[in-house]
Design an enzyme around this catalytic site. Structure first.
Site, PDB file in Angstrom:
ATOM      1  N   CYS A 182       0.840  -1.211   0.000  1.00  5.25           N
ATOM      2  CA  CYS A 182       0.000   0.000   0.000  1.00  5.25           C
ATOM      3  C   CYS A 182       0.873   1.259   0.000  1.00  5.25           C
ATOM      4  O   CYS A 182       1.739   1.417   0.858  1.00  5.25           O
ATOM      5  CB  CYS A 182      -0.903  -0.008   1.226  1.00  5.25           C
TER       6      CYS A 182
ATOM      7  N   CYS B 295       0.393   3.289   3.451  1.00  4.47           N
ATOM      8  CA  CYS B 295       0.784   2.736   4.757  1.00  4.47           C
ATOM      9  C   CYS B 295       2.116   3.349   5.212  1.00  4.47           C
ATOM     10  O   CYS B 295       2.965   3.694   4.393  1.00  4.47           O
ATOM     11  CB  CYS B 295       0.917   1.211   4.676  1.00  4.47           C
TER      12      CYS B 295
ATOM     13  N   HIS C 249      -4.253   0.300   7.972  1.00  6.55           N
ATOM     14  CA  HIS C 249      -4.761   0.070   6.627  1.00  6.55           C
ATOM     15  C   HIS C 249      -6.200  -0.458   6.629  1.00  6.55           C
ATOM     16  O   HIS C 249      -6.953  -0.246   5.672  1.00  6.55           O
ATOM     17  CB  HIS C 249      -3.821  -0.947   5.950  1.00  6.55           C
TER      18      HIS C 249
ATOM     19  N   ASN D 145     -13.268   9.899  -1.436  1.00  6.72           N
ATOM     20  CA  ASN D 145     -13.828   8.912  -2.362  1.00  6.72           C
ATOM     21  C   ASN D 145     -13.645   7.587  -1.698  1.00  6.72           C
ATOM     22  O   ASN D 145     -12.510   7.167  -1.470  1.00  6.72           O
ATOM     23  CB  ASN D 145     -12.990   8.857  -3.655  1.00  6.72           C
TER      24      ASN D 145
ATOM     25  N   SER E 106      -8.634   4.741  -5.383  1.00  5.74           N
ATOM     26  CA  SER E 106      -7.542   3.919  -5.886  1.00  5.74           C
ATOM     27  C   SER E 106      -6.960   3.027  -4.797  1.00  5.74           C
ATOM     28  O   SER E 106      -6.141   2.178  -5.076  1.00  5.74           O
ATOM     29  CB  SER E 106      -6.453   4.825  -6.459  1.00  5.74           C
TER      30      SER E 106
ATOM     31  N   HIS F 113      -6.974   2.193   1.872  1.00  2.13           N
ATOM     32  CA  HIS F 113      -6.410   2.796   3.088  1.00  2.13           C
ATOM     33  C   HIS F 113      -7.212   4.065   3.409  1.00  2.13           C
ATOM     34  O   HIS F 113      -7.468   4.863   2.522  1.00  2.13           O
ATOM     35  CB  HIS F 113      -4.935   3.143   2.835  1.00  2.13           C
TER      36      HIS F 113
ATOM     37  N   HIS G 125      -8.334   7.499   3.749  1.00  2.00           N
ATOM     38  CA  HIS G 125      -7.703   8.762   3.323  1.00  2.00           C
ATOM     39  C   HIS G 125      -8.717   9.663   2.634  1.00  2.00           C
ATOM     40  O   HIS G 125      -9.798   9.217   2.258  1.00  2.00           O
ATOM     41  CB  HIS G 125      -6.559   8.474   2.346  1.00  2.00           C
TER      42      HIS G 125
ATOM     43  N   GLN H  48      -8.810  13.495   0.000  1.00  2.00           N
ATOM     44  CA  GLN H  48      -8.011  14.398  -0.830  1.00  2.00           C
ATOM     45  C   GLN H  48      -8.426  15.840  -0.548  1.00  2.00           C
ATOM     46  O   GLN H  48      -9.546  16.102  -0.113  1.00  2.00           O
ATOM     47  CB  GLN H  48      -8.255  14.114  -2.306  1.00  2.00           C
TER      48      GLN H  48
HETATM   49  P1  H2U Z   1      -8.128   8.323  -4.394  1.00  2.78           P
HETATM   50  O1  H2U Z   1      -8.118   6.984  -3.729  1.00  2.78           O
HETATM   51  O2  H2U Z   1      -9.353   9.148  -4.040  1.00  2.78           O
HETATM   52  O3  H2U Z   1      -7.866   8.207  -5.859  1.00  2.78           O
HETATM   53  O4  H2U Z   1      -6.893   9.159  -3.782  1.00  2.78           O
HETATM   54  C1  H2U Z   1      -5.588   8.729  -3.808  1.00  2.78           C
HETATM   55  C2  H2U Z   1      -4.714   9.807  -4.354  1.00  2.78           C
HETATM   56  O5  H2U Z   1      -3.370   9.471  -4.069  1.00  2.78           O
HETATM   57  C3  H2U Z   1      -4.792   9.997  -5.875  1.00  2.78           C
HETATM   58  O6  H2U Z   1      -5.227  11.295  -6.150  1.00  2.78           O
HETATM   59  C4  H2U Z   1      -2.537   9.919  -5.097  1.00  2.78           C
HETATM   60  C5  H2U Z   1      -3.358   9.760  -6.358  1.00  2.78           C
HETATM   61  O7  H2U Z   1      -2.975  10.742  -7.294  1.00  2.78           O
HETATM   62  N1  H2U Z   1      -1.291   9.162  -5.089  1.00  2.78           N
HETATM   63  C6  H2U Z   1      -0.100   9.783  -4.765  1.00  2.78           C
HETATM   64  O8  H2U Z   1      -0.084  10.986  -4.570  1.00  2.78           O
HETATM   65  N2  H2U Z   1       1.033   9.032  -4.672  1.00  2.78           N
HETATM   66  C7  H2U Z   1       1.119   7.694  -4.915  1.00  2.78           C
HETATM   67  O9  H2U Z   1       2.144   7.097  -4.758  1.00  2.78           O
HETATM   68  C8  H2U Z   1      -0.090   6.978  -5.390  1.00  2.78           C
HETATM   69  C9  H2U Z   1      -1.375   7.746  -5.375  1.00  2.78           C
HETATM   70 ZN    ZN Z   2      -2.333   1.090   3.679  1.00  4.18          ZN
END
Ligand code: H2U
Ligand code: ZN
Length: 361
Positions: free
Chosen positions: A65, A68, A128, A168, A176, A179, A181, A183
């Site tokens: 992850c 993490c 996580h 989201n 994506s 975990h 989180h 934005q």
């Molecule tokens: P979402 O799960 O809402 O997509 O948010 C995760 C965000 O994390 C996503 O905008 C960022 C993605 O651009 N990200 C990073 O900044 N670094 C990473 O190593 C992977 C994902």
């Molecule tokens: Zn994680």
């Protein structure tokens, strides 16, 4: 207090218009848009499969992850071994602070403007496997404090005029990573949705001298039928004009416009209502309920914004089960959003659910 119904005499006799039975459209006082409600369609037999998903069980730490503690992110940066929340600049930021100012115009029809901004990611907790639904209030309070700090810091940049904090949750919503989180996207311009809400709240205040959402919260509390749950500082309800089946609007009881106006004692109250709404959602279809949620706060453009009332929206796509979702297609894309189950029946279902998580029983 009863709501006012009115009926129109037709040539063949009169029938009293009934919100529970007859197709109608409802006005969204916050955006000035309409939603079509078709309550008679819930009588349709549902022949689809009602599938259950396996329980959302994840390890406390996932070595793969990128959120993490201690793990590498894209580009190779290592996350620190954080203990509560962790904020970093999004490695794939949609808005960037190094954007040069400028614009484009052609023929009066083609118009573009450079957009300065910043995007950040906030990890809620090192664990996580947690979600807001399964975190304790004492674990969510640091998240609230982080939002307060980020809103103040980003809002203080004179070039950032709007700070959008959003979560989201779930693959269905395009998240994506599971975990816990959220934005933050902070932009130079005020985005479309807050712009509509700004216009409605301003017009209401100009016309009545009062706050639209203070009046709306008081009205819903009096009527009671759309309220899901509440505490001393916040009210969660399915708005009269909800589009998504189990949409929720979270309103502060007190009038303030942004996280900077949140009092210390209201921080645990916000954490409490966030946990309770998320737990009710998970308990609805015994799933890890997907949604997009986010706070709508005053623009950070330096103006006072007495018209703005702090609130959050939850837009969840699920309709009938863990796998049957509402689509915004066809008529909704071309004409107007539509819903079948009434906001009143959605609120009744959410109200009837336990506030203890189904996986913790
Ligand atoms: P979402 O799960 O809402 O997509 O948010 C995760 C965000 O994390 C996503 O905008 C960022 C993605 O651009 N990200 C990073 O900044 N670094 C990473 O190593 C992977 C994902
Ligand atoms: Zn994680």
């Amino acid at each position: 207090m009863t709501a006012l119904a009115f009926h129109v005499q037709s040539g063949t006799g009169a029938e009293l218009f009934d919100l529970k039975q007859h197709p109608h459209r409802r006005f969204n006082a916050l955006t000035g848009e309409w939603v079509l409600v078709s309550p008679h369609r819930t009588q349709r037999p549902w022949q689809g499969q009602v599938e259950k998903l396996p329980p959302d069980t994840r390890p406390e730490f996932d070595p793969k992850c990128y959120l993490c503690p201690g793990n590498p992110r894209a580009g190779g940066v290592l996350n620190p071994s954080y203990e509560a929340t962790f904020v970093f600049d999004n490695d794939f930021a949609a808005l960037r602070p190094d954007t040069p100012p400028g614009g484009f115009e052609s023929g009066g029809l083609l118009k573009a403007e450079s957009e300065y901004g910043r995007c950040r990611v906030v990890c809620f907790n090192p664990r996580h496997d947690l979600t807001l639904a399964r975190m304790g209030v004492d674990q969510i309070v640091p998240v609230v404090k982080t939002w307060v700090g980020q809103f103040a810091e980003l809002g203080a940049d004179p070039r950032l005029n709007y700070v959008q904090i959003f979560e989201n949750r779930g693959e269905m919503m395009g998240a994506s990573n599971p975990h816990p989180h959220c934005q933050i996207w902070a932009s130079e311009s005020i985005p479309n949705e807050p712009t509509k809400e700004l216009a409605s709240q301003t017009a209401y205040r100009t016309g009545s001298g009062r706050c639209l959402l203070c009046d709306y919260a008081a009205l819903e509390e009096r009527l009671g039928e759309r309220v899901v749950c509440a505490n001393e500082s916040f009210l969660a309800l399915v708005p009269f004009w909800a589009v998504w089946p189990f949409e929720v609007l979270l309103l502060s009881r007190r009038h303030f416009a942004g996280m900077d106006g949140l009092e210390e004692r209201e921080q645990p109250a916000l954490a409490d209502i966030l946990r309770r709404v998320a737990t009710r959602y998970d308990n609805l279809f015994e799933t890890s309920f997907p949604y997009t949620m986010g706070f709508h706060q005053k623009p950070t453009d330096g103006a006072e914004h007495p018209e703005w009332h702090f609130h959050a929206h939850y837009y969840p796509p699920l309709l009938r089960s863990a796998t049957v979702r509402k689509f915004m297609v066809g008529y909704e894309m071309l004409a107007t959003p539509q819903r079948d189950i009434t906001p009143e029946s959605a609120a009744e279902r959410l109200r009837g659910l336990a506030e203890r998580h189904h996986l913790d029983i």
